[in-house]
Write a protein that holds these residues in place. Structure first.
Motif: not given
Length: 157
Positions: A11-12, A32, A48-49, A15, A52, A44-45, A7-8, A41
């Motif tokens: 996400t990176k 994705l 977050q996007l 991004e 941010d 969640r991503i 997931l990390k 997932e």
């Protein structure tokens, strides 16, 4: 061999994908899915996007409208259809189209019309007019403006 991305890491990666160029939600979700992320997932991503500020549909729509008009010389009809295709809502499309001033729109149409008319080497006046109109209509300009422009240019030649 199955390749699972954490997931990390996903996400990176996404991004960076969003930072490189403005993206709409639909493009990011498609990306994705291609990374084999499941629905939970992805949600969640995406959250977050948005949080941010990597993803902002209004910013995307405004940028898209400005860019397609100034660089590709598209009219409002084509821009609207392309944004609808990308699942952008009508309110955001209306906001995005305000990025193009009426003066800029008219100047672009004039420039494109002149160039298109000059580049059509057709001796038959009706065929030339049809090719001209078809070209500008494909670019997404309103038919009444295109036909008016054709009459003006025909009168000058």
């Amino acid at each position: 061999m199955n390749f699972f991305i954490s997931l990390k890491d996903a996400t990176k990666k996404i991004e960076h994908y969003c930072a490189y160029q403005e993206r709409c939600h639909e493009e990011v979700i498609t990306k994705l899915r291609s990374m084999k992320m499941d629905a939970d997932e992805i949600d969640r991503i995406m959250a977050q996007l948005i949080q941010d500020n990597f993803l902002n549909e209004e910013r995307f729509a405004r940028s898209f409208a400005r860019g397609k008009h100034r660089i590709k010389h598209w009219g409002t009809i084509r821009i609207t259809n392309e944004l609808k295709f990308r699942q952008i809502n009508q309110r955001l499309i209306a906001t995005a189209l305000k990025e193009i001033t009426p003066q800029e729109y008219a100047e672009t149409l004039d420039l494109l019309a002149e160039r298109t008319w000059q580049n059509i080497s057709e001796s038959n006046a009706l065929k030339k007019r049809k090719k001209f109109c078809d070209s500008l209509l494909r670019k997404g300009f309103e038919s009444n403006l295109v036909y008016q422009k054709a009459k003006e240019l025909e009168a000058l030649s």
